[in-house]
Design a protein around this motif. Sequence first.
Motif, short mmCIF file in Angstrom:
data_model
loop_
_atom_site.label_atom_id
_atom_site.label_comp_id
_atom_site.label_asym_id
_atom_site.label_seq_id
_atom_site.Cartn_x
_atom_site.Cartn_y
_atom_site.Cartn_z
N UNK A 93 0.81 -1.22 0.00
CA UNK A 93 0.00 0.00 0.00
C UNK A 93 0.84 1.27 0.00
N UNK A 94 2.15 1.15 0.10
CA UNK A 94 2.99 2.34 0.15
C UNK A 94 2.80 3.17 -1.12
N UNK A 95 2.60 4.46 -0.92
CA UNK A 95 2.38 5.34 -2.05
C UNK A 95 0.91 5.56 -2.38
N UNK A 96 0.04 4.67 -1.95
CA UNK A 96 -1.41 4.82 -2.19
C UNK A 96 -2.17 5.13 -0.91
N UNK A 97 -1.75 4.54 0.20
CA UNK A 97 -2.43 4.73 1.48
C UNK A 97 -1.56 5.59 2.39
N UNK A 98 -2.22 6.40 3.22
CA UNK A 98 -1.52 7.25 4.17
C UNK A 98 -2.18 7.13 5.53
N UNK A 99 -1.38 6.82 6.53
CA UNK A 99 -1.88 6.78 7.91
C UNK A 99 -1.53 8.11 8.58
N UNK A 100 -2.46 8.63 9.37
CA UNK A 100 -2.22 9.89 10.06
C UNK A 100 -2.96 9.86 11.40
N UNK A 101 -2.73 10.90 12.19
CA UNK A 101 -3.36 10.94 13.51
C UNK A 101 -3.84 12.34 13.83
N UNK A 102 -4.84 12.39 14.70
CA UNK A 102 -5.32 13.64 15.26
C UNK A 102 -5.28 13.48 16.77
N UNK A 103 -4.27 14.08 17.39
CA UNK A 103 -4.09 13.88 18.83
C UNK A 103 -5.29 14.38 19.63
N UNK A 104 -5.84 15.49 19.22
CA UNK A 104 -6.94 16.08 19.97
C UNK A 104 -8.17 15.18 19.97
N UNK A 105 -8.36 14.45 18.88
CA UNK A 105 -9.53 13.58 18.75
C UNK A 105 -9.21 12.15 19.11
N UNK A 106 -7.93 11.87 19.45
CA UNK A 106 -7.50 10.51 19.77
C UNK A 106 -7.90 9.54 18.65
N UNK A 107 -7.67 9.96 17.44
CA UNK A 107 -8.15 9.24 16.26
C UNK A 107 -7.01 9.06 15.27
N UNK A 108 -6.98 7.90 14.64
CA UNK A 108 -6.09 7.70 13.50
C UNK A 108 -6.93 7.54 12.24
N UNK A 109 -6.30 7.81 11.12
CA UNK A 109 -6.99 7.74 9.84
C UNK A 109 -6.18 6.89 8.86
N UNK A 110 -6.89 6.37 7.88
CA UNK A 110 -6.23 5.72 6.76
C UNK A 110 -6.83 6.30 5.50
N UNK A 111 -6.06 7.15 4.84
CA UNK A 111 -6.48 7.71 3.57
C UNK A 111 -6.08 6.74 2.47
N UNK A 112 -7.06 6.27 1.72
CA UNK A 112 -6.81 5.28 0.67
C UNK A 112 -7.13 5.89 -0.67
#
Length: 119
Positions: free
Chosen positions: A64-83
């Motif tokens: 998935x490298x190059x297509x998917x991106x993992x990120x975080x929002x510390x304030x919301x205690x949430x992680x994301x996966x942009x695909x």
Amino acid sequence: QVQLVESGGGLVQAGDSLRLSCTVSGRAFSTYFRGWFRQVPGKEREFLARITWSSGITVYSDSVMGRFTISRDNAKNTIYLQMNSLKPEDTAVYYCATKATLASTWNSWGQGTQVTVSS
């Protein structure tokens, strides 16, 4: 007790994008590493990406490298996966998970969210 709740799955067409979210609650010290996995029926769960909560350092699988991106929002205690540029072979149930240390096993899991990519 750690609880993870995923959202954002759905049915999309090949080439589309989708963003998954995973909100974590509970013992913060045991969720230092947070990651995304996926599973297709009859196959083993596949690691996709992980992020270190404090530093934001990310690691990806080659698939998935190059297509998917993992990120975080510390304030919301949430992680994301942009695909992005989704393919039919990305169809799976997607899970988020946490663990306390790099060497430990992934021991807290969400319920999963279905992603279906039509051709």
